[in-house]
Design an enzyme around this catalytic site. Structure first.
Site, mmCIF file in Angstrom:
data_model
loop_
_atom_site.group_PDB
_atom_site.id
_atom_site.type_symbol
_atom_site.label_atom_id
_atom_site.label_comp_id
_atom_site.label_asym_id
_atom_site.label_seq_id
_atom_site.Cartn_x
_atom_site.Cartn_y
_atom_site.Cartn_z
ATOM 1 C CG ASP A 139 5.281 -10.293 5.755
ATOM 2 O OD1 ASP A 139 4.148 -9.783 5.663
ATOM 3 O OD2 ASP A 139 6.297 -9.708 5.373
HETATM 4 C C1 BGC Z 1 4.578 -6.964 4.072
HETATM 5 C C2 BGC Z 1 4.393 -6.549 5.507
HETATM 6 C C3 BGC Z 1 3.014 -5.988 5.714
HETATM 7 C C4 BGC Z 1 2.005 -7.051 5.291
HETATM 8 C C5 BGC Z 1 0.578 -6.616 5.503
HETATM 9 C C6 BGC Z 1 3.457 -7.860 3.600
HETATM 10 O O1 BGC Z 1 3.517 -8.082 2.230
HETATM 11 O O2 BGC Z 1 5.822 -7.599 3.934
HETATM 12 O O3 BGC Z 1 5.377 -5.639 5.894
HETATM 13 O O4 BGC Z 1 2.839 -5.614 7.035
HETATM 14 O O5 BGC Z 1 2.202 -7.332 3.926
HETATM 15 O O6 BGC Z 1 0.228 -5.612 4.640
#
Ligand code: BGC
Length: 750
Positions: A293
């Site tokens: 993530d």
């Molecule tokens: C979120 C994800 C997301 C990623 C990219 C993160 O902060 O937890 O779910 O896909 O950002 O935007």
């Protein structure tokens, strides 16, 4: 001599043909897989260690969806020198083409993967995922993902970070809006539908994109509903409640996974080998790749799990995180770590192989620009069928929570309707969190939707009354005045779009601001008040629940929201949605889900509550239960039969019953099957959803429905994590909601 009828002959030929086709299909896939393997092998032979590490690196474009890295990076130069494998947050044909061109200037010309959070639509906005889940309509959800994929794929996107398959039982957590609710069974079927919707039959079509099951794992159980928090749960709980939608995603062929910000029993998900290597890549044999993530590799340092960035890189790659989203820990450390012998090259190679495989599968080596097509982008964006589908699903997602004296549907020739509340004219709010390319001016607001359906004789009176968050009562008088002039009042209340979603946890989930006071002021006029609630999570609204004449829960319904709500208000659509998540009475009850235990001290007699498992200031029951939702018609359940009262481990019993539309209009019912294991080696919940069917019946029409019960439906994880069905008695329950069981019987497993 045996005679074989023409029909039997045809059938056996058909059977053989089907087997042959299936077998040759498997062979073709096998041959294709091997072909791609060989291409990956030859490419990897040409790659330097630095180029390999480059493939594991993902940067964000200018738009960011997380904290910006403090490192100064020349992103384009990194792409040009083979130090980037994927970009997120770059979209549109023009931008993706420009950046892909830079990647093709690199030594090996390996194309980039473009990824984005396409969560509930790209150009056309569908209801938020939790709202879609309330439809319990798997085909409609699959179509929604398919349309989102088609629009995104035409605009250069190869890969979405969806579906979010985290089971969530805490409405304080803002990201509850992004998932399918609280149940493992329903969540698994929705995960499958969404993965198949995004990915289509096979990767490589320019109308579909790679899906990503996230966030692996346990993220939905963040302590106290606070985002990015720790998670602590038994392995039984993990396996039984939180992992099934991930397993369903793997079974549906999901191309990628994303890990999570949380720790799981002390170990960050990003550095968790048990989750990523043991379960996902070994036990489930997942062949795709795992992206971290946003910044989660680096975040293992503040968690106190890694000493520094290099240590974080070692722990993440060893544990099975293949691609580094925005930590920049891999690109700055991995090559050196391999040279020093601190990271085995085999882990880097394994990760690179998984990523390159997908690039080949998508056809990017044949044509790196195949997804970025101006003509297709224009054509797909203007396809009217997309808005039609968005309206269909929005209608299906709206839950009728209350309808006193059948005040709904409203006749469309009512003389005076007052529309009151901060969300009556809202457009941007109706789209909810995580929108991409949509233009909010195209959203149909509630007032526009109502206007589209009323007759020429109806007079609409509008008063805002209050802002969502305002603390002033100055505009109440005008709202009360509007209500006085009306025959019926429709109030639109709730949250703003950005009060739920990532990093939007709330400690108090009541309707914000002065909205409940506004409701009371309007209600005091004595006029019938219909409340439309819009939000990204279950809210607490006890006064409205008690005093409103009718309540519709519309979530964030998307581009066609206003039309869809009006369809329900005026009866063009008979509501059929059921809650995919429990609505608590108070924050003190959270976390609350329907699958509770009996406990050793259940309340059997309300007159005798001393030393019982209960609150002294609240009932145990929720405000609205999982699976609950009303219709403009009524359904009768009767004639329950079980064709055999006991089965063995390999046997099956058929439960049948009759469902009748006992009301005056056509309607759809979601029939739910719950099972309880009465005595087992570990205490079992009083009810678990194990099946459902959604069907439409005309007034007076009735149909016999069946559920087949096999030992699989009676199984659970024992203390040693074995999935077993233990002999004994099981209660089988069929009903219209988890707290509205209409028929029940027992089955014995021998
Ligand atoms: C979120 C994800 C997301 C990623 C990219 C993160 O902060 O937890 O779910 O896909 O950002 O935007």
């Amino acid at each position: 001599m045996k005679f074989i009828s023409t029909k039997m002959f045809k059938r056996s030929c058909l059977y053989r043909a089907t087997v042959l086709i299936a077998f040759s299909g498997t062979l073709t896939t096998y041959a294709q897989d091997r072909k791609i393997d060989r291409r990956v092998d030859s490419l990897m032979k040409l790659m330097t260690l630095e180029e390999k590490v480059g493939q594991l690196n993902q940067y964000s474009g200018r738009e960011v969806t997380g904290p910006v890295s403090e490192k100064k990076t020349d992103v384009l130069q990194d792409i040009r020198t083979g130090r980037v494998g994927s970009m997120l947050n770059v979209r549109g044909v023009k931008d993706t083409r420009e950046i892909q061109k830079v990647a093709l200037e690199s030594r090996l010309k390996i194309p980039l993967l473009f990824s984005l959070d396409v969560i509930h639509g790209y150009k056309t906005v569908f209801p938020i995922p939790l709202g879609e889940a309330a439809s319990w309509d798997l085909n409609a959800m699959r179509l929604s993902a398919q349309i989102a994929a088609k629009e995104a794929a035409a605009a250069g996107i190869h890969w979405t970070f969806a579906p979010m398959v985290d089971v969530a039982r805490d409405p304080r957590w803002g990201r509850v809006m992004e998932g399918a609710g609280e149940d493992a069974y329903l969540g698994s079927l929705i995960a499958e539908a969404r993965v198949k919707g995004f990915q289509g039959e096979q990767l490589g079509s320019v109308e579909s994109i790679m899906a990503c099951a996230k966030h692996f794992a346990g993220y939905g159980a963040s302590i106290a509903g606070r985002d990015y928090n720790a998670v602590d749960m038994s392995r039984q709980q993990l396996w039984e409640t939180y992992l099934p939608p991930f397993k369903a995603s793997v079974d549906a062929g999901v191309a990628t996974f994303m890990n999570a910000f949380n720790t799981l029993n002390g170990v960050p998900a990003t550095g968790n080998a048990y989750l990523q290597r043991d379960i996902l890549k070994s036990k489930w044999n997942f062949k795709g790749f795992m992206v971290s993530d946003w910044g989660s590799i680096g975040e293992m340092i503040p968690w106190g799990y890694a000493a520094n960035e290099a240590d974080a890189a070692v722990k993440a790659i060893t544990a099975g995180s293949d691609m580094d989203m925005e930590s920049r820990a891999y690109i700055d450390n991995l090559a050196q770590l391999v040279k020093e012998g601190k990271v085995s090259l085999k882990w880097v190679d394994d990760a690179v192989r998984r990523i390159l495989y997908k690039k080949f599968e998508l056809g990017l080596f044949e044509d790196p620009y195949r997804f970025s097509n101006f003509k297709r982008e224009k054509k797909v964006f203007s396809d009217p069928a997309h808005r039609v589908a968005a309206r269909e699903l929005a209608k299906k997602s709206i839950v009728l929570l209350k309808n006193d004296q059948n005040i709904l549907p409203i006749k469309n020739d009512v003389r005076n309707i007052a529309l009151i509340g901060p969300l009556v004219q809202a457009k941007r709010d109706l789209e909810g969190s995580w929108i991409v390319e949509s233009d909010s001016v195209n959203v149909v607001s509630l007032i526009e939707g109502v206007r589209n359906q009323i007759s020429g004789k109806t007079n609409l009176i509008y008063a805002k009354g209050a802002g969502v968050l305002s603390s002033s009562e100055d505009s109440f008088a005008a709202a009360v005045e509007a209500a006085r002039k009306a025959d019926v009042v429709i109030m639109a209340l709730g949250e703003t779009w950005d009060m739920s979603g990532e990093a939007k946890s709330r400690a108090d989930i009541r309707i914000p601001g002065k909205q409940e006071a506004l409701f009371e002021a309007v209600k005091a006029t004595g006029k019938p008040v219909i409340v439309v609630l819009m939000a990204g999570r279950p809210l607490i609204f006890d006064k409205i629940a008690a005093e409103a004449s009718a309540i519709l829960y519309a979530w964030w319904p998307g581009t066609e929201g206003g039309n869809a709500i009006a369809d329900v208000l005026f009866g063009a659509y008979n509501p059929s949605a059921k809650l995919p998540v429990t609505f608590p009475r108070s924050v003190g009850q959270i976390p609350l889900s329907y699958d509770v235990y009996n406990t050793g001290r259940p309340v059997k007699d309300p007159a005798n509550t001393r030393y019982k498992s209960m609150y002294i200031d609240s009932p145990n029951t929720p405000m609205y239960a999982f699976g609950y939702g009303l219709s403009y018609t009524s359904f009768g359940y009767s004639d329950l039969k079980l064709d055999s009262t006991s089965i063995n481990q390999n046997g099956e019993a058929v439960l049948s019953f009759r469902l009748t539309n006992t009301g005056k209009v056509t309607g759809e019912e979601v029939v739910q099957l719950y099972i309880h294991d009465e005595v087992a080696s570990v205490a079992r919940p009083l009810k678990q959803l194990k099946g459902f069917q959604k069907l439409a019946l005309k007034p007076g029409e009735s149909r016999e429905l069946k559920f087949t019960i096999k030992s699989e439906l009676l199984s659970f994880y024992d203390n040693d994590l074995n999935w077993i069905a233990e002999p004994g008695r099981f209660k089988l329950m069929v009903g219209s909601a988890s707290d509205d069981i209409r028929l029940q019987t027992n089955l014995t497993l021998r």
